[in-house]
Design a protein around this motif. Structure first.
Motif, PDB file in Angstrom:
ATOM      1  N   ILE A   4      77.322 -77.276  11.768  1.00  0.00           N
ATOM      2  CA  ILE A   4      78.456 -76.811  12.586  1.00  0.00           C
ATOM      3  C   ILE A   4      78.064 -75.496  13.240  1.00  0.00           C
ATOM      4  CG2 ILE A   4      80.884 -76.179  12.580  1.00  0.00           C
ATOM      5  CD1 ILE A   4      81.330 -78.011  10.249  1.00  0.00           C
ATOM      6  N   LEU A   5      77.897 -75.559  14.552  1.00  0.00           N
ATOM      7  CA  LEU A   5      77.458 -74.395  15.311  1.00  0.00           C
ATOM      8  C   LEU A   5      78.640 -73.811  16.060  1.00  0.00           C
ATOM      9  CD1 LEU A   5      74.152 -75.886  16.768  1.00  0.00           C
ATOM     10  CD2 LEU A   5      74.443 -74.503  14.716  1.00  0.00           C
ATOM     11  N   GLN A 127      87.853 -66.488  14.362  1.00  0.00           N
ATOM     12  CA  GLN A 127      87.691 -66.311  12.910  1.00  0.00           C
ATOM     13  C   GLN A 127      87.681 -67.680  12.212  1.00  0.00           C
ATOM     14  OE1 GLN A 127      90.776 -63.562  11.686  1.00  0.00           O
ATOM     15  NE2 GLN A 127      90.068 -62.027  13.157  1.00  0.00           N
ATOM     16  N   ASN A 128      88.526 -68.593  12.675  1.00  0.00           N
ATOM     17  CA  ASN A 128      88.524 -69.961  12.118  1.00  0.00           C
ATOM     18  C   ASN A 128      87.181 -70.645  12.350  1.00  0.00           C
ATOM     19  OD1 ASN A 128      90.950 -71.786  11.042  1.00  0.00           O
ATOM     20  ND2 ASN A 128      91.788 -69.955  11.993  1.00  0.00           N
ATOM     21  N   ALA A 129      86.627 -70.441  13.536  1.00  0.00           N
ATOM     22  CA  ALA A 129      85.340 -71.077  13.844  1.00  0.00           C
ATOM     23  C   ALA A 129      84.222 -70.500  12.974  1.00  0.00           C
ATOM     24  CB  ALA A 129      85.019 -70.894  15.317  1.00  0.00           C
ATOM     25  N   LEU A 130      84.236 -69.188  12.785  1.00  0.00           N
ATOM     26  CA  LEU A 130      83.202 -68.551  11.945  1.00  0.00           C
ATOM     27  C   LEU A 130      83.336 -69.008  10.490  1.00  0.00           C
ATOM     28  CD1 LEU A 130      83.265 -64.917  13.423  1.00  0.00           C
ATOM     29  CD2 LEU A 130      81.401 -66.577  13.655  1.00  0.00           C
ATOM     30  N   ALA A 131      84.588 -69.276  10.064  1.00  0.00           N
ATOM     31  CA  ALA A 131      84.810 -69.688   8.671  1.00  0.00           C
ATOM     32  C   ALA A 131      84.343 -71.124   8.448  1.00  0.00           C
ATOM     33  CB  ALA A 131      86.288 -69.558   8.317  1.00  0.00           C
ATOM     34  N   ALA A 135      76.287 -71.987  11.281  1.00  0.00           N
ATOM     35  CA  ALA A 135      75.558 -70.941  12.005  1.00  0.00           C
ATOM     36  C   ALA A 135      76.297 -70.567  13.280  1.00  0.00           C
ATOM     37  CB  ALA A 135      74.162 -71.415  12.364  1.00  0.00           C
ATOM     38  N   ALA A 136      76.109 -69.317  13.697  1.00  0.00           N
ATOM     39  CA  ALA A 136      76.709 -68.836  14.950  1.00  0.00           C
ATOM     40  C   ALA A 136      75.618 -68.739  16.003  1.00  0.00           C
ATOM     41  CB  ALA A 136      77.360 -67.473  14.738  1.00  0.00           C
ATOM     42  N   ILE A 137      75.930 -69.222  17.210  1.00  0.00           N
ATOM     43  CA  ILE A 137      75.048 -69.032  18.358  1.00  0.00           C
ATOM     44  C   ILE A 137      75.755 -68.051  19.270  1.00  0.00           C
ATOM     45  CG2 ILE A 137      74.112 -70.148  20.428  1.00  0.00           C
ATOM     46  CD1 ILE A 137      73.451 -72.534  18.747  1.00  0.00           C
ATOM     47  N   ILE A 138      75.062 -66.983  19.650  1.00  0.00           N
ATOM     48  CA  ILE A 138      75.672 -65.867  20.375  1.00  0.00           C
ATOM     49  C   ILE A 138      75.053 -65.737  21.755  1.00  0.00           C
ATOM     50  CG2 ILE A 138      76.007 -63.368  20.364  1.00  0.00           C
ATOM     51  CD1 ILE A 138      75.928 -63.505  17.291  1.00  0.00           C
ATOM     52  N   PRO A 139      75.682 -66.352  22.786  1.00  0.00           N
ATOM     53  CA  PRO A 139      75.167 -66.158  24.149  1.00  0.00           C
ATOM     54  C   PRO A 139      75.474 -64.737  24.607  1.00  0.00           C
ATOM     55  CG  PRO A 139      76.742 -67.985  24.034  1.00  0.00           C
ATOM     56  CD  PRO A 139      76.852 -67.214  22.777  1.00  0.00           C
ATOM     57  N   ILE A 140      74.554 -64.154  25.359  1.00  0.00           N
ATOM     58  CA  ILE A 140      74.772 -62.797  25.858  1.00  0.00           C
ATOM     59  C   ILE A 140      74.088 -62.667  27.214  1.00  0.00           C
ATOM     60  CG2 ILE A 140      72.830 -62.035  24.408  1.00  0.00           C
ATOM     61  CD1 ILE A 140      74.013 -59.296  24.308  1.00  0.00           C
ATOM     62  N   GLN A 141      74.840 -62.104  28.180  1.00  0.00           N
ATOM     63  CA  GLN A 141      74.217 -61.796  29.465  1.00  0.00           C
ATOM     64  C   GLN A 141      73.410 -60.524  29.297  1.00  0.00           C
ATOM     65  OE1 GLN A 141      77.880 -61.707  31.843  1.00  0.00           O
ATOM     66  NE2 GLN A 141      76.611 -62.229  33.567  1.00  0.00           N
ATOM     67  N   LEU A 167      77.299 -68.706   6.121  1.00  0.00           N
ATOM     68  CA  LEU A 167      77.212 -68.490   7.566  1.00  0.00           C
ATOM     69  C   LEU A 167      76.001 -67.639   7.918  1.00  0.00           C
ATOM     70  CD1 LEU A 167      78.465 -68.665  10.448  1.00  0.00           C
ATOM     71  CD2 LEU A 167      79.727 -66.568   9.870  1.00  0.00           C
ATOM     72  N   ARG A 168      75.160 -68.142   8.844  1.00  0.00           N
ATOM     73  CA  ARG A 168      74.074 -67.270   9.320  1.00  0.00           C
ATOM     74  C   ARG A 168      74.139 -67.177  10.845  1.00  0.00           C
ATOM     75  NH1 ARG A 168      68.716 -70.769   9.644  1.00  0.00           N
ATOM     76  NH2 ARG A 168      69.517 -72.868   9.360  1.00  0.00           N
ATOM     77  N   VAL A 169      73.402 -66.239  11.388  1.00  0.00           N
ATOM     78  CA  VAL A 169      73.272 -66.168  12.850  1.00  0.00           C
ATOM     79  C   VAL A 169      72.122 -67.104  13.226  1.00  0.00           C
ATOM     80  CG1 VAL A 169      72.700 -64.728  14.835  1.00  0.00           C
ATOM     81  CG2 VAL A 169      74.186 -63.817  13.023  1.00  0.00           C
ATOM     82  N   GLY A 170      72.478 -68.196  13.910  1.00  0.00           N
ATOM     83  CA  GLY A 170      71.441 -69.131  14.337  1.00  0.00           C
ATOM     84  C   GLY A 170      70.515 -68.480  15.352  1.00  0.00           C
ATOM     85  N   GLY A 171      71.145 -67.671  16.225  1.00  0.00           N
ATOM     86  CA  GLY A 171      70.326 -66.947  17.201  1.00  0.00           C
ATOM     87  C   GLY A 171      71.173 -66.361  18.308  1.00  0.00           C
ATOM     88  N   VAL A 172      70.650 -65.293  18.885  1.00  0.00           N
ATOM     89  CA  VAL A 172      71.221 -64.709  20.096  1.00  0.00           C
ATOM     90  C   VAL A 172      70.510 -65.367  21.267  1.00  0.00           C
ATOM     91  CG1 VAL A 172      71.408 -62.568  21.433  1.00  0.00           C
ATOM     92  CG2 VAL A 172      71.773 -62.532  18.951  1.00  0.00           C
TER      93      VAL A 172
END
Ligand code: ATP
Ligand code: ATP
Ligand code: MG
Ligand code: MG
Lengths: 247, 247
Positions: A4-5, A127-131, A135-141, A167-172
């Motif tokens: 679940i990303l 917060q629901n999605a992070l729970a 892993a979290a995928i963090i797009p950034i300009q 929960l881990r950070v999948g990547g920025v």
């Protein structure tokens, strides 16, 4: 067990919806069954995939049962946004585990990968999605304001570990990258050298085809398969799979 | 009586913060005393003007008294963002008139123009801004997803008229405009022909100088005075004044 990303960043307009939908399509092209869950009141992922929002969000309204619908993109199914999401964000969610519970009830477990498109906020919806996420995928300009917000966002990921220890950070992910821009190169260097979290090697270039695709209800991979944007998301899928993030 | 301009759009990354700060500076250069009020939890306008967020938002926390601070930009003062804004957005605002009441108590009435930078949401923070404003300025990128959200936003403006009968749409502002993009030209034609609301003649071009300015805590007017972005915001100020929107 599906991966679940959660595609999140409270900074607006950094490419969350584009990444959730185009990465989902690229993962489906690799043979996986993929689910896109739209919990943004703007319902951009929903409309970008050619669907319409529904009255009550299957992802977050209490007792969600049916809610997974097919899309026109082979291998990609969706949980569309609900018109109640704005209201739920303000006074309506019983706990941060509402989404996690509903995903199980909806049968999201049968998909190899689930991608959750979040609104530009660190409120109850994200917060629901992070729970619920593995892993979290963090797009950034690669600009100043998006860089500033990264500290707040990583703090929110850290807080989410209290209810979701895995929960881990999948990547920025660097998006809308313009190699001719000094600012972009400076921000890239800063992100790759200063951040402790992983940063994807793949960089998504700024590419007009990416912005045009949603008006045709297509992902950039179908709209312009040989474009720099399509190649970027195909490359990202390969990197996400290799990192074990996509089930 | 000051003109209170609410810069709002729930779509993320369309240029709300950039417009609130650069237009404020351009209005100040015309000799007006201008106030920028930051009610976005991201606090981008606050940091872009070289300030730091404060513990409790003077604009929205109960009983706000002191809260207006000078900035390094001549003629521009600010009400910085509070670190409590995310919490206030979820469970904390007693009514949509909290901001209007606090602005009066803070003494915002002594400024010719007050510009409120809103978060990318139609939740309680933006509702407070719409309830306090004399006019809304709506920045929009010339792309598909930003166009989609316009209907929701105009509906929110209409709802706000129930508590603020005098609220009008000051204008829709096309931002980050790239004349070489077919999509941009299509969206511009659609907005100018289909919308009943006023659309500013001034269009803000995509210009790297605009994105670089905040990392120097400058508005683009100071950072690169002869740049296309600076000229765009100077032109917008002239148009806003001529339309009687800036007090
Ligand atoms: N690589 C790219 N090249 C060019 N345009 C892009 C690219 N990625 C996204 N865009 C466009 O930029 C805008 C912002 O992207 P998107 O809507 O995906 O961001 P978001 O983070 O989901 O925004 P929000 O914060 O409002 O949810 C959209 O109009 C999109 O089509
Ligand atoms: N005319 C322009 N040319 C180039 N870049 C721009 C322009 N206007 C804004 N930007 C950049 O685009 C990004 C988005 O702009 P900005 O942060 O002002 O939008 P916003 O609507 O306030 O975003 P949010 O929804 O997160 O509050 C910023 O990095 C900003 O520096
Ligand atoms: Mg989005
Ligand atoms: Mg902003």
């Amino acid at each position: 067990m599906s991966a679940i990303l959660c595609v999140a960043n409270q900074k607006g307009g950094v490419g969350k919806t584009t990444t959730a939908t185009c990465l989902a399509h690229a993962l489906a092209l690799s043979g996986r069954e993929v689910l896109v869950v739209d919990i943004d009141p703007q319902a951009n992922a929903t409309s970008g995939m050619g669907l319409a929002p529904v009255a009550a969000s299957p992802a977050l309204a209490p007792g969600g049962r049916d809610g997974i619908v097919p899309t026109a993109w082979p291998g990609v199914s969706a949980v569309p946004a609900g018109l109640d999401l704005e209201r739920l964000a303000v006074r309506g969610l019983p706990s941060v585990l509402a989404l996690k519970g509903n995903l199980a009830r909806l049968g999201a477990g049968r998909f190899a990968a689930v991608l959750i498109d979040c609104p530009p906020s660190l409120g109850p919806l994200t917060q629901n999605a992070l729970a619920a996420a593995s892993a979290a995928i963090i797009p950034i300009q690669c600009e100043y304001y998006p860089l500033e917000g990264l500290v707040q966002l990583l703090a929110a990921v850290e807080r989410a570990r209290q209810t979701n220890a895995g929960l881990r950070v999948g990547g920025v992910l660097l998006t809308m990258y313009d190699p001719a821009s000094d600012l972009a190169r400076e921000v890239e260097t800063e992100v790759r050298t200063k951040l402790a979290e992983p940063v994807f090697r793949t960089v998504i270039p700024r590419d007009p085809a990416v912005a045009e695709a949603p008006s045709h209800c297509l992902s950039v991979l179908d709209y312009a398969p040989r474009s720099p944007g399509a190649r970027g998301y195909a490359e990202l899928a390969v990197e996400v799979i290799a990192a074990g993030l996509a089930g």
